[in-house]
Design a protein around this motif. Structure first.
Motif, mmCIF file in Angstrom:
data_model
loop_
_atom_site.group_PDB
_atom_site.id
_atom_site.type_symbol
_atom_site.label_atom_id
_atom_site.label_comp_id
_atom_site.label_asym_id
_atom_site.label_seq_id
_atom_site.Cartn_x
_atom_site.Cartn_y
_atom_site.Cartn_z
ATOM 1 N N ILE A 1 0.859 -1.177 0.000
ATOM 2 C CA ILE A 1 0.000 0.000 0.000
ATOM 3 C C ILE A 1 0.901 1.233 0.000
ATOM 4 O O ILE A 1 1.817 1.350 0.813
ATOM 5 N N CYS A 2 0.669 2.139 -0.929
ATOM 6 C CA CYS A 2 1.461 3.368 -1.006
ATOM 7 C C CYS A 2 1.272 4.178 0.274
ATOM 8 O O CYS A 2 0.133 4.504 0.647
ATOM 9 N N VAL A 3 2.401 4.508 0.928
ATOM 10 C CA VAL A 3 2.294 5.222 2.203
ATOM 11 C C VAL A 3 1.892 6.681 1.989
ATOM 12 O O VAL A 3 1.485 7.362 2.923
ATOM 13 N N GLY B 1 -2.176 5.753 -0.573
ATOM 14 C CA GLY B 1 -3.061 4.629 -0.322
ATOM 15 C C GLY B 1 -3.359 3.759 -1.527
ATOM 16 O O GLY B 1 -4.080 2.765 -1.422
ATOM 17 N N ASN B 2 -2.809 4.085 -2.701
ATOM 18 C CA ASN B 2 -2.954 3.221 -3.880
ATOM 19 C C ASN B 2 -2.228 1.897 -3.663
ATOM 20 O O ASN B 2 -1.325 1.815 -2.833
ATOM 21 N N PRO B 3 -2.565 0.876 -4.473
ATOM 22 C CA PRO B 3 -1.701 -0.307 -4.507
ATOM 23 C C PRO B 3 -0.297 0.142 -4.913
ATOM 24 O O PRO B 3 -0.145 0.971 -5.819
ATOM 25 N N HIS C 1 2.653 6.624 -9.220
ATOM 26 C CA HIS C 1 2.458 8.074 -9.214
ATOM 27 C C HIS C 1 3.328 8.761 -8.155
ATOM 28 O O HIS C 1 3.883 9.837 -8.406
ATOM 29 N N CYS C 2 3.437 8.158 -6.999
ATOM 30 C CA CYS C 2 4.132 8.811 -5.877
ATOM 31 C C CYS C 2 5.619 8.459 -5.805
ATOM 32 O O CYS C 2 6.373 9.114 -5.085
ATOM 33 N N PHE C 3 6.046 7.435 -6.564
ATOM 34 C CA PHE C 3 7.443 7.020 -6.525
ATOM 35 C C PHE C 3 8.335 8.121 -7.094
ATOM 36 O O PHE C 3 8.040 8.696 -8.134
HETATM 37 ZN ZN ZN Z 1 0.784 6.791 -4.175
#
Ligand code: ZN
Length: 191
Positions: A149-151, A154-156, A184-186
């Motif tokens: 879970i993306c910290v 919250g996405n996978p 997206h958040c990486f």
């Molecule tokens: Zn994310």
């Protein structure tokens, strides 16, 4: 999918299962779960891990959620061939820390009729394929990609974000150094 849950389990042959994903995605839990189910089915199970991983316990593989299983530490994948002669099921944790010969070792074990289960990171901290996992994925019959879970959102999550500037490909640590993030958040490190 655990092959023991398949309707059509292979007969008279071995095979390779790969469980891959980012850190904190439950790879080791899944390896432990499959190994335990094989033991309940009275199969002889042998678990191996590379020496580089000194986290938690030398003789056990331990997941981040602290499930554990007795394992044998090896310096090179070729040692597995000598140490698992009686095993019907061979598990390997932290596959990405082995050299390229892990692939031929797993092929030999599967060709000898064993069920081989390898867990490992499929990407390094830059988001690049982490050898020898891509090569192993290519020759495996069964592939499971575990997502965390993306910290951040919250996405996978399928990426491992390193929180330090260290540029070594192998930097052993857990929540102090790494976190799971989605595409997206990486934020890949600058080259
Ligand atoms: Zn994310």
């Amino acid at each position: 999918m655990d092959t023991s849950e398949l309707h059509n389990v292979p007969r008279n042959t071995g095979w390779i299962e790969v469980v891959c994903g980012c850190m904190f995605s439950g790879k080791t839990e899944e390896l432990i779960r499959r190994a335990r189910r094989a033991e309940i089915a009275k199969q002889r199970v042998a678990i191996f891990k590379p020496r580089i991983d000194n986290r938690y316990s030398a003789q056990h593989i331990v997941s981040h959620s602290e499930q554990s299983l007795t394992s044998t530490v090896v310096d090179d994948a070729s040692e597995i061939l000598l140490l698992c002669k009686d095993a019907q099921v061979v598990g390997v944790d932290e596959g990405q820390f082995f050299k390229a010969n892990l692939v031929e070792v797993c092929e030999k074990l599967a060709n000898d009729g064993k069920r081989v289960i390898v867990a490992g990171l499929d990407q390094d901290y830059r988001g690049k394929p982490f050898e020898p996992m891509p090569q192993l994925l290519a020759v495996a019959e069964y592939i499971t990609k575990t997502l965390a879970i993306c910290v951040v959102c919250g996405n996978p999550a399928d990426r491992t974000q390193r929180k330090t500037l260290n540029a070594d490909r192998v930097l052993v640590g857990a929540k102090d150094i790494y976190e799971a993030r989605c595409r997206h958040c990486f934020e890949p490190p600058s080259e």
